[in-house]
Each structure stands twice: as C-alpha cells, then as structure tokens.
Scaffold this motif. Structure first.
Motif, PDB file in Angstrom:
ATOM      1  N   GLU A 128       0.837  -1.206   0.000  1.00  0.00           N
ATOM      2  CA  GLU A 128       0.000   0.000   0.000  1.00  0.00           C
ATOM      3  C   GLU A 128       0.873   1.258   0.000  1.00  0.00           C
ATOM      4  O   GLU A 128       0.563   2.239  -0.670  1.00  0.00           O
ATOM      5  N   TYR A 129       1.962   1.227   0.761  1.00  0.00           N
ATOM      6  CA  TYR A 129       2.868   2.374   0.801  1.00  0.00           C
ATOM      7  C   TYR A 129       3.495   2.613  -0.577  1.00  0.00           C
ATOM      8  O   TYR A 129       3.607   3.749  -1.027  1.00  0.00           O
ATOM      9  N   ASN A 130       3.863   1.539  -1.262  1.00  0.00           N
ATOM     10  CA  ASN A 130       4.434   1.679  -2.612  1.00  0.00           C
ATOM     11  C   ASN A 130       3.421   2.262  -3.583  1.00  0.00           C
ATOM     12  O   ASN A 130       3.783   3.057  -4.459  1.00  0.00           O
ATOM     13  N   LYS A 131       2.139   1.902  -3.436  1.00  0.00           N
ATOM     14  CA  LYS A 131       1.083   2.516  -4.264  1.00  0.00           C
ATOM     15  C   LYS A 131       1.036   4.017  -4.016  1.00  0.00           C
ATOM     16  O   LYS A 131       0.901   4.810  -4.944  1.00  0.00           O
ATOM     17  N   PHE A 132       1.126   4.405  -2.732  1.00  0.00           N
ATOM     18  CA  PHE A 132       1.116   5.817  -2.365  1.00  0.00           C
ATOM     19  C   PHE A 132       2.294   6.555  -3.002  1.00  0.00           C
ATOM     20  O   PHE A 132       2.134   7.623  -3.578  1.00  0.00           O
ATOM     21  N   VAL A 133       3.476   5.970  -2.907  1.00  0.00           N
ATOM     22  CA  VAL A 133       4.677   6.602  -3.474  1.00  0.00           C
ATOM     23  C   VAL A 133       4.517   6.775  -4.982  1.00  0.00           C
ATOM     24  O   VAL A 133       4.853   7.827  -5.530  1.00  0.00           O
ATOM     25  N   ASN A 134       3.976   5.756  -5.654  1.00  0.00           N
ATOM     26  CA  ASN A 134       3.760   5.859  -7.107  1.00  0.00           C
ATOM     27  C   ASN A 134       2.759   6.951  -7.445  1.00  0.00           C
ATOM     28  O   ASN A 134       2.964   7.714  -8.397  1.00  0.00           O
ATOM     29  N   LEU A 135       1.668   7.056  -6.675  1.00  0.00           N
ATOM     30  CA  LEU A 135       0.681   8.115  -6.913  1.00  0.00           C
ATOM     31  C   LEU A 135       1.279   9.489  -6.625  1.00  0.00           C
ATOM     32  O   LEU A 135       1.024  10.450  -7.347  1.00  0.00           O
ATOM     33  N   LYS A 136       2.064   9.567  -5.558  1.00  0.00           N
ATOM     34  CA  LYS A 136       2.670  10.841  -5.167  1.00  0.00           C
ATOM     35  C   LYS A 136       3.626  11.358  -6.233  1.00  0.00           C
ATOM     36  O   LYS A 136       3.718  12.552  -6.471  1.00  0.00           O
ATOM     37  N   ASN A 137       4.338  10.457  -6.874  1.00  0.00           N
ATOM     38  CA  ASN A 137       5.312  10.853  -7.889  1.00  0.00           C
ATOM     39  C   ASN A 137       4.696  11.086  -9.266  1.00  0.00           C
ATOM     40  O   ASN A 137       5.382  11.518 -10.183  1.00  0.00           O
ATOM     41  N   LYS A 138       3.418  10.782  -9.388  1.00  0.00           N
ATOM     42  CA  LYS A 138       2.735  10.922 -10.669  1.00  0.00           C
ATOM     43  C   LYS A 138       2.112  12.315 -10.768  1.00  0.00           C
ATOM     44  O   LYS A 138       1.539  12.815  -9.797  1.00  0.00           O
ATOM     45  N   GLU A 139       2.251  12.939 -11.903  1.00  0.00           N
ATOM     46  CA  GLU A 139       1.648  14.254 -12.107  1.00  0.00           C
ATOM     47  C   GLU A 139       0.371  14.094 -12.922  1.00  0.00           C
ATOM     48  O   GLU A 139       0.368  13.471 -13.976  1.00  0.00           O
ATOM     49  N   PHE A 140      -0.709  14.637 -12.396  1.00  0.00           N
ATOM     50  CA  PHE A 140      -2.006  14.550 -13.066  1.00  0.00           C
ATOM     51  C   PHE A 140      -2.343  15.893 -13.696  1.00  0.00           C
ATOM     52  O   PHE A 140      -2.133  16.943 -13.084  1.00  0.00           O
ATOM     53  N   HIS A 141      -2.870  15.867 -14.888  1.00  0.00           N
ATOM     54  CA  HIS A 141      -3.356  17.073 -15.554  1.00  0.00           C
ATOM     55  C   HIS A 141      -4.872  16.954 -15.628  1.00  0.00           C
ATOM     56  O   HIS A 141      -5.393  16.048 -16.275  1.00  0.00           O
ATOM     57  N   VAL A 142      -5.562  17.837 -14.918  1.00  0.00           N
ATOM     58  CA  VAL A 142      -7.019  17.789 -14.860  1.00  0.00           C
ATOM     59  C   VAL A 142      -7.596  19.112 -15.330  1.00  0.00           C
ATOM     60  O   VAL A 142      -6.921  20.140 -15.308  1.00  0.00           O
ATOM     61  N   LYS A 143      -8.853  19.067 -15.742  1.00  0.00           N
ATOM     62  CA  LYS A 143      -9.515  20.268 -16.236  1.00  0.00           C
ATOM     63  C   LYS A 143     -10.250  20.983 -15.121  1.00  0.00           C
ATOM     64  O   LYS A 143     -10.750  20.368 -14.195  1.00  0.00           O
ATOM     65  N   MET A 144     -10.311  22.297 -15.247  1.00  0.00           N
ATOM     66  CA  MET A 144     -11.102  23.125 -14.364  1.00  0.00           C
ATOM     67  C   MET A 144     -12.346  23.525 -15.148  1.00  0.00           C
ATOM     68  O   MET A 144     -12.236  23.979 -16.281  1.00  0.00           O
ATOM     69  N   ARG A 145     -13.518  23.314 -14.554  1.00  0.00           N
ATOM     70  CA  ARG A 145     -14.774  23.618 -15.241  1.00  0.00           C
ATOM     71  C   ARG A 145     -15.602  24.577 -14.416  1.00  0.00           C
ATOM     72  O   ARG A 145     -15.591  24.511 -13.191  1.00  0.00           O
ATOM     73  N   LEU A 146     -16.359  25.417 -15.094  1.00  0.00           N
ATOM     74  CA  LEU A 146     -17.280  26.327 -14.424  1.00  0.00           C
ATOM     75  C   LEU A 146     -18.591  25.585 -14.191  1.00  0.00           C
ATOM     76  O   LEU A 146     -19.207  25.060 -15.114  1.00  0.00           O
ATOM     77  N   VAL A 147     -18.994  25.505 -12.914  1.00  0.00           N
ATOM     78  CA  VAL A 147     -20.256  24.871 -12.540  1.00  0.00           C
ATOM     79  C   VAL A 147     -21.024  25.874 -11.692  1.00  0.00           C
ATOM     80  O   VAL A 147     -20.673  26.113 -10.542  1.00  0.00           O
ATOM     81  N   GLY A 148     -22.032  26.492 -12.282  1.00  0.00           N
ATOM     82  CA  GLY A 148     -22.771  27.549 -11.579  1.00  0.00           C
ATOM     83  C   GLY A 148     -21.858  28.735 -11.355  1.00  0.00           C
ATOM     84  O   GLY A 148     -21.255  29.255 -12.301  1.00  0.00           O
ATOM     85  N   ASN A 149     -21.730  29.152 -10.096  1.00  0.00           N
ATOM     86  CA  ASN A 149     -20.857  30.276  -9.760  1.00  0.00           C
ATOM     87  C   ASN A 149     -19.499  29.819  -9.216  1.00  0.00           C
ATOM     88  O   ASN A 149     -18.752  30.615  -8.668  1.00  0.00           O
ATOM     89  N   SER A 150     -19.211  28.543  -9.342  1.00  0.00           N
ATOM     90  CA  SER A 150     -17.960  27.996  -8.812  1.00  0.00           C
ATOM     91  C   SER A 150     -17.227  27.232  -9.902  1.00  0.00           C
ATOM     92  O   SER A 150     -17.794  26.861 -10.918  1.00  0.00           O
ATOM     93  N   TYR A 151     -15.960  26.983  -9.633  1.00  0.00           N
ATOM     94  CA  TYR A 151     -15.176  26.136 -10.524  1.00  0.00           C
ATOM     95  C   TYR A 151     -15.043  24.760  -9.900  1.00  0.00           C
ATOM     96  O   TYR A 151     -14.959  24.615  -8.674  1.00  0.00           O
ATOM     97  N   ALA A 152     -15.007  23.743 -10.724  1.00  0.00           N
ATOM     98  CA  ALA A 152     -14.848  22.360 -10.267  1.00  0.00           C
ATOM     99  C   ALA A 152     -13.597  21.773 -10.903  1.00  0.00           C
ATOM    100  O   ALA A 152     -13.307  22.022 -12.064  1.00  0.00           O
ATOM    101  N   VAL A 153     -12.872  21.018 -10.116  1.00  0.00           N
ATOM    102  CA  VAL A 153     -11.695  20.297 -10.593  1.00  0.00           C
ATOM    103  C   VAL A 153     -11.963  18.823 -10.334  1.00  0.00           C
ATOM    104  O   VAL A 153     -12.333  18.431  -9.227  1.00  0.00           O
ATOM    105  N   SER A 154     -11.796  17.996 -11.350  1.00  0.00           N
ATOM    106  CA  SER A 154     -12.014  16.565 -11.139  1.00  0.00           C
ATOM    107  C   SER A 154     -10.768  15.936 -10.552  1.00  0.00           C
ATOM    108  O   SER A 154      -9.651  16.223 -10.957  1.00  0.00           O
ATOM    109  N   ILE A 155     -10.991  15.079  -9.567  1.00  0.00           N
ATOM    110  CA  ILE A 155      -9.902  14.347  -8.927  1.00  0.00           C
ATOM    111  C   ILE A 155      -9.875  12.965  -9.561  1.00  0.00           C
ATOM    112  O   ILE A 155     -10.897  12.278  -9.582  1.00  0.00           O
TER     113      ILE A 155
END
Length: 135
Positions: free
Chosen positions: A53-80
């Motif tokens: 499980e710790y190795n999974k965490f390290v792999n996720l931590k070292n990974k860079e994610f590119h996600v979109k920011m979207r306008l939802v109503g009067n706020s912005y949403a970022v998908s995780i």
C-alpha cells in the motif's frame, strides 16, 4: 478465509528470539511490523500488505495529473482522478464527502481529506496570525 502471516510466530533470523508486534510510522503511514526484542539485532519486518500500500502511495505521489477546471454555476470544479480517490477510500475506510480547500501560496491550493483537515486549518490559522494575517 485467508489468514494473516503476522498471526504466526516469527523468529528473528539473527538471534532466533520470538519477534514482537509493533507499529512503525513512515511519512504518515502506520505499518504493522514485528521487531526483535534484542536491541543488538535491531531486526524488523514490515507487513507485506502495508508495504505494498505504501508503494502505491509513493507511485501516486510521484505521478503528475493534468485535470480540467470547469465552471459549474458560480464555482469552478476540478475533477480528482479516480485512482487517487480510490486510494484515499482504501486508506480511510470511510471517506467524508466534505474536504477542506486551502489557498497555501501563490499558484498552490491544498485539498485535505478526513481527520487531518482540521489540523491543517489550525496550523494555517496560527501561521496567518503570526504574520499579521486576518481571519
């Protein structure tokens, strides 16, 4: 039904003494472990599932994610990404739907889940007050 390897008696490979259960903390992770009671040996064995499980965490931590920011109503949403949320659910067992969002630095937001979110905001508030920030 599966059994846990740590349910068995484990002997130290150096001195042959029965190893004792313990908890080892590394980067906020709590590992199940067995340690030799003889201080001269200093042997310890980390539970293989916890290490995985710790190795999974390290792999996720070292990974860079590119996600979109979207306008939802009067706020912005970022998908995780699902793999991050799935990992968090597996660690917390129960994840709250509420998260804490904090503006840390210029160009940096922090998202906190679970029990640590209150601790983070107390630390942030204390830092802000020490630098003349207002709440």
């Amino acid at each position: 039904m599966s059994t846990d390897i740590f349910d068995n008696t484990i002997l130290c490979k150096k001195c042959g003494k029965k190893m004792q259960r313990a908890k080892v903390v590394k980067n906020g992770f709590i590992f199940r472990a067995v340690v030799c009671p003889d201080n001269r040996c200093n042997e310890k064995i980390i539970h293989p599932v916890d290490e995985q499980e710790y190795n999974k965490f390290v792999n996720l931590k070292n990974k860079e994610f590119h996600v979109k920011m979207r306008l939802v109503g009067n706020s912005y949403a970022v998908s995780i990404p699902k793999e991050i949320v799935s990992f968090m659910n597996a660690q917390e067992k129960i994840m709250n739907d509420m998260v804490s969002l904090c503006f840390e630095d210029l160009n940096k937001l922090s998202l906190s889940f679970g029990k640590e979110m209150n601790k983070h905001f107390v630390e942030k508030e204390n830092t802000d007050k020490s630098f003349g920030g207002k709440k």
